[in-house]
Design an enzyme around this catalytic site. Structure first.
Site, PDB file in Angstrom:
ATOM      1  N   LYS A  52       2.318   7.190   3.307  1.00  0.00           N
ATOM      2  CA  LYS A  52       2.179   6.672   1.952  1.00  0.00           C
ATOM      3  C   LYS A  52       0.741   6.741   1.437  1.00  0.00           C
ATOM      4  CE  LYS A  52       1.772   2.317   1.854  1.00  0.00           C
ATOM      5  NZ  LYS A  52       0.928   1.312   1.215  1.00  0.00           N
ATOM      6  N   THR A  53      -0.171   6.224   2.234  1.00  0.00           N
ATOM      7  CA  THR A  53      -1.559   6.189   1.782  1.00  0.00           C
ATOM      8  C   THR A  53      -2.120   7.598   1.636  1.00  0.00           C
ATOM      9  OG1 THR A  53      -1.775   4.135   3.007  1.00  0.00           O
ATOM     10  CG2 THR A  53      -3.793   5.132   2.216  1.00  0.00           C
ATOM     11  N   ASP A 239      -0.570   1.257  -5.772  1.00  0.00           N
ATOM     12  CA  ASP A 239      -0.192   1.167  -4.361  1.00  0.00           C
ATOM     13  C   ASP A 239       0.699  -0.065  -4.163  1.00  0.00           C
ATOM     14  OD1 ASP A 239      -0.192   1.737  -1.679  1.00  0.00           O
ATOM     15  OD2 ASP A 239      -2.110   0.759  -1.259  1.00  0.00           O
ATOM     16  N   GLU A 240       1.562  -0.049  -3.171  1.00  0.00           N
ATOM     17  CA  GLU A 240       2.400  -1.221  -2.846  1.00  0.00           C
ATOM     18  C   GLU A 240       3.116  -1.776  -4.081  1.00  0.00           C
ATOM     19  OE1 GLU A 240       2.730  -1.860   0.234  1.00  0.00           O
ATOM     20  OE2 GLU A 240       0.833  -2.037   1.338  1.00  0.00           O
ATOM     21  N   GLN A 270       9.918  -3.128   2.200  1.00  0.00           N
ATOM     22  CA  GLN A 270       8.783  -3.873   2.738  1.00  0.00           C
ATOM     23  C   GLN A 270       8.277  -4.923   1.761  1.00  0.00           C
ATOM     24  OE1 GLN A 270       5.838  -1.768   5.237  1.00  0.00           O
ATOM     25  NE2 GLN A 270       6.923   0.088   4.660  1.00  0.00           N
ATOM     26  N   ARG A 616       6.103  -1.704  12.865  1.00  0.00           N
ATOM     27  CA  ARG A 616       4.672  -1.669  13.223  1.00  0.00           C
ATOM     28  C   ARG A 616       4.483  -0.951  14.549  1.00  0.00           C
ATOM     29  NH1 ARG A 616       3.199  -1.338   8.938  1.00  0.00           N
ATOM     30  NH2 ARG A 616       5.430  -1.275   8.515  1.00  0.00           N
TER      31      ARG A 616
END
Length: 755
Positions: A52-53, A239-240, A270, A616
């Site tokens: 994603k980043t 973002d997010e 998430q 994670r």
DNA sequence: GGATTGTGTATTTTT
DNA sequence: TACACAATCC
């Protein structure tokens, strides 16, 4: 520093064009599509570990390098300073130069930037202060007191929460819908909100919510300004996105309203901050909000092994409200997800510690190991055990640097120096250290200030010239005002660091902590030194204050080899080779309280939290639950979390320590009637005196409760957790014991036996 | 004005 | 059990 990038097909541009292919290399087809998508609304649904980043930063770089926008024409927003920093670094790495001029930062930082430029349009002065949670609460308390309401019935905390909620939804006091009023303070919520806002304006201050709410007022109330910003920002990146609240959503929609050239990256699975105002609906509704939006799913996971990914996917698939993604990986299947049932929280901690030590012996790194819990109190058992076995760890979370009392006190001094009319800051330190300006003096000052419509310091100045106050208080006040004046005169002369030191010294604040003999006093003095060091990094003291209000971070720790213990919320965005998810019990996780308050929606959020935790892990994932847990020193027994039932059986293995498969414990845990009997699947039951003794893990030992009188002062004893010690004092069934290893502690006699 | 005792409460917390 | 805060006493 001009912020201009040289772009074009000749000169430096040619070099950049030559590299254009390189930054796209290594991207999979979906990632590449997301990076190079044409103008227009774009939603990138990026599952956990799908890059994603990388996509977001590469797209930003792509927009700059292809000349679609210049740096100052790009608005990129994140939620955390950390994410913002990471983005800056990665973009700079991609374009090979500084991105100065870019509007890249947290929602709040970007909000302040806009607001500082146009403060007067919402009734503020440009130098306004930003209040933190502490200030907010004290302000709310004053409002409640002013309204003559019962503070115990209607606590300030609750008012802050309500106001915050309204602000998250983009409501100013006059915009709160009737159905939202609620019964707080007998329906006076809006009145209190209005009073709170008025007070903020007179203080020339904003709380965090205002940074966006005022931004909305600014843009909706000034069409020219809005048009100006709409033209300016040729590209907007978020973002997010799943964590945006309504106010943030409205703000983005206004700014993107012209060209609709907005890229949102996020993962509805998430979304774990709804209780903080985040609206999953924003991401679920994107295509309706921006008709013609392109949606790209990133489903190829590069992080976790097959079994981990499959187990996580199996759990999250139970949620009904989601876009739906199918994560896949070409990586190896790896180990099965391990599920371990333990007797109690201490055994759980022992188990995890043993596993970590074994992992370390096989060459695993502690930095690559994390223990993730649902609630803060769970960290204690792990800390105790890790200390005992000498396993280095750090707890992430806890009180953050700028939230510590001593740091906030010091900053309050700085604030009064820089902004004399900052009443909240003055109130905080006016009698700290004690200088004889107590509650009654403060009350008189407040009354005078309100009557004359001036700030507290101005009122104090006036009052110190009269004889309305007792001599003692008056003298103290005169002295304090003179000192502040002196410091203020030094603002331009001394360096910020020198001034900070002077203030802390001359105020007697440092001396106060030096005189205090509590065990945490040295640590606090250490923190103050850190603070002074941090001030050094800034050209001016006001500059430092602006930084502080927006950046709340812990001091960076040395990168030693440590196990990380933290909450599931804190772990979002991180990854580890070896992850332990502890405390998977009904009531604790999913949290009974969350379900009580939010029903099915809350349960789905808890499930997303489980999904976040599981994803994670890169290589190894261990989930544990305990049959018994001590909460407020009461033993309660619980049922394994429903999330354990939801794990796809083919991807997990039960470790033998699972009580459900153990003959000695299974009889009660696996008992179907027991489960059926519990109304909410979570029940508590006291297990008096039942306790496992170190080294005899398989034996459930029951000992008599309340052996008061059986011990004598001075007697040498043994405690299963703290080891050997001597009884210093006895108070009923509580023994005050000086332990040989663990120091002095108060323990209940039933856990102690004669040595 | 300051110290002491008593009472109520107890998730998650990007800024 | 622990801690924070508020009412209470000196």
């Amino acid at each position: 520093m001009s912020g201009q990038l040289a772009l074009g097909m000749s000169g430096p541009g040619a070099r950049i064009a030559g590299e254009a292919a390189s930054y796209l290399q290594g991207l999979n087809p979906e990632q590449r599509a997301a990076v190079t998508a044409e103008d227009g609304p774009l939603l990138v649904l990026a599952g956990a570990g799908t890059g994603k980043t990388r996509v977001l930063t590469t797209r930003l770089a792509h927009i700059l390098l292809t000349g679609r926008a210049r740096p100052h024409e790009v608005l990129a927003v994140t939620f955390t300073n950390k994410a913002a920093r990471e983005m800056v670094e990665r973009v700079e790495g991609l374009i090979g130069r500084s991105v100065a001029g870019l509007w890249l930062g947290t929602f709040h930082a970007m909000g302040v930037r806009m607001l500082r430029a146009h403060a007067e349009l919402v009734g503020l002065k440009p130098g306004f202060t930003i209040l933190d949670a502490d200030d907010q609460e004290r302000l709310a308390k004053q409002i409640i007191q002013a309204a003559a309401l019962d503070e115990r019935r209607w606590p300030a905390r609750a008012l802050v929460a309500i106001i915050q909620r309204w602000k998250d939804r983009g409501y100013r006091p006059d915009q709160v819908p009737a159905v939202e009023v609620g019964d707080f303070a007998l329906g006076k919520g809006i009145e209190l909100y209005r009073a709170y806002q008025e007070r903020l304006l007179t203080l020339n201050a904003c709380d965090f919510g205002d940074l966006l709410l005022h931004g909305l007022t600014l843009l909706t109330g000034n069409p020219d300004l809005l048009a100006q910003y709409q033209r300016r920002f040729k590209a907007i990146l978020v973002d997010e996105y799943q964590d945006t609240n309504v106010a943030q959503y409205l703000w983005l929609r206004l700014l993107a309203g012209g060209h609709k050239n907005i890229t949102c990256v996020g993962d509805d699975d998430q979304s774990i901050y709804s209780w903080r105002g985040a609206e999953v609906g924003n991401i679920l509704r994107f295509e309706q909000d921006f008709p013609g939006a392109a949606v790209i799913r990133l489903e190829r996971n590069y992080r976790s092994t097959g079994h981990i990914l499959a187990a996580a996917s199996g759990v999250i698939a139970r949620n009904r409200h989601r876009h739906g993604k199918t994560l896949w990986t070409e990586g190896e299947a790896g180990e099965l997800v391990r599920v371990a049932g333990l007797w109690d929280d201490e055994e759980e901690a022992r188990f995890v510690a043993d596993e970590i030590e074994a992992w370390q012996r096989r060459g695993g790194k502690l930095t690559e190991t994390a223990v993730l819990v649902r609630a803060g109190f769970q960290t204690r058992a792990f800390e105790e055990r890790f200390i005992q076995v000498g396993l280095p760890y750090r707890v992430v979370g806890g009180p953050r640097f700028y939230e510590r009392a001593e740091i906030r006190d010091a900053i309050a001094y700085f604030r009064v120096v820089c902004q004399p009319d900052d009443d909240l800051a003055l109130e905080r330190i006016i009698n700290l250290p004690r200088r004889g300006i107590g509650e009654s003096t403060l009350k008189a000052l407040r009354t005078a200030a309100r009557a004359a419509e001036v700030s507290l310091l101005q009122a104090a100045r006036a009052m110190s010239q009269t004889d309305e106050l007792p001599t003692r208080a008056r003298n103290a006040l005169v002295e304090l005002i003179a000192t502040f004046d002196r410091w203020r005169a030094e603002l331009g002369e001394k360096s910020p660091r020198e001034l900070a030191e002077t203030i802390l010294d001359e105020s007697g604040y440092t001396a106060m902590w030096k005189a205090e003999h509590s065990p945490d006093a040295p640590g606090r003095l250490e923190n103050l030194k850190e603070l002074v060091k941090a001030v050094q990094e800034f050209d001016t003291l006001p500059g430092f204050l602006e930084h502080v209000s927006l950046v709340v971070e812990n001091a960076t720790e040395p990168d030693a080899d440590l196990v990380t213990i933290m909450t599931l919320h804190g772990a979002k965005g991180l990854e580890f080779d070896n992850v332990f998810l502890a405390g998977w019990e009904e009531g604790l996780f999913p949290s009974q309280r969350a379900i009580d308050e939010g029903g099915t929606k809350a349960l789905e959020e808890e499930r997303r939290l489980a999904y976040v935790g599981m994803t994670r892990a890169r290589r190894r994932l261990t989930i544990s639950f305990a049959a018994n847990r001590r909460i407020y020193n009461q033993w309660s027994s619980s049922v394994p979390s429903r999330f354990i039932d939801e794990l796809p059986p083919e991807h997990i293995e039960h470790l033998h320590r699972n009580p459900a498969t153990r003959p000695d414990l299974g009889s009660f845990l696996d008992d179907e009637p027991f489960r059926a009997r519990s109304t909410s699947r979570f029940r508590t039951q006291r297990v008096e005196g039942a306790k496992l003794i170190e080294g005899r893990a398989e034996i459930l030992q029951t000992r008599p409760v309340g052996r008061s009188g059986a011990f004598k002062t001075g007697e040498r004893i043994f405690h299963p957790k703290f080891g050997y010690g001597r009884i210093e004092a006895i108070d009923g069934n509580k023994l005050d014991i000086a332990f040989e290893k663990s120091g002095r502690k108060k323990v209940i006699d039933s856990f102690v036996e004669p040595a």
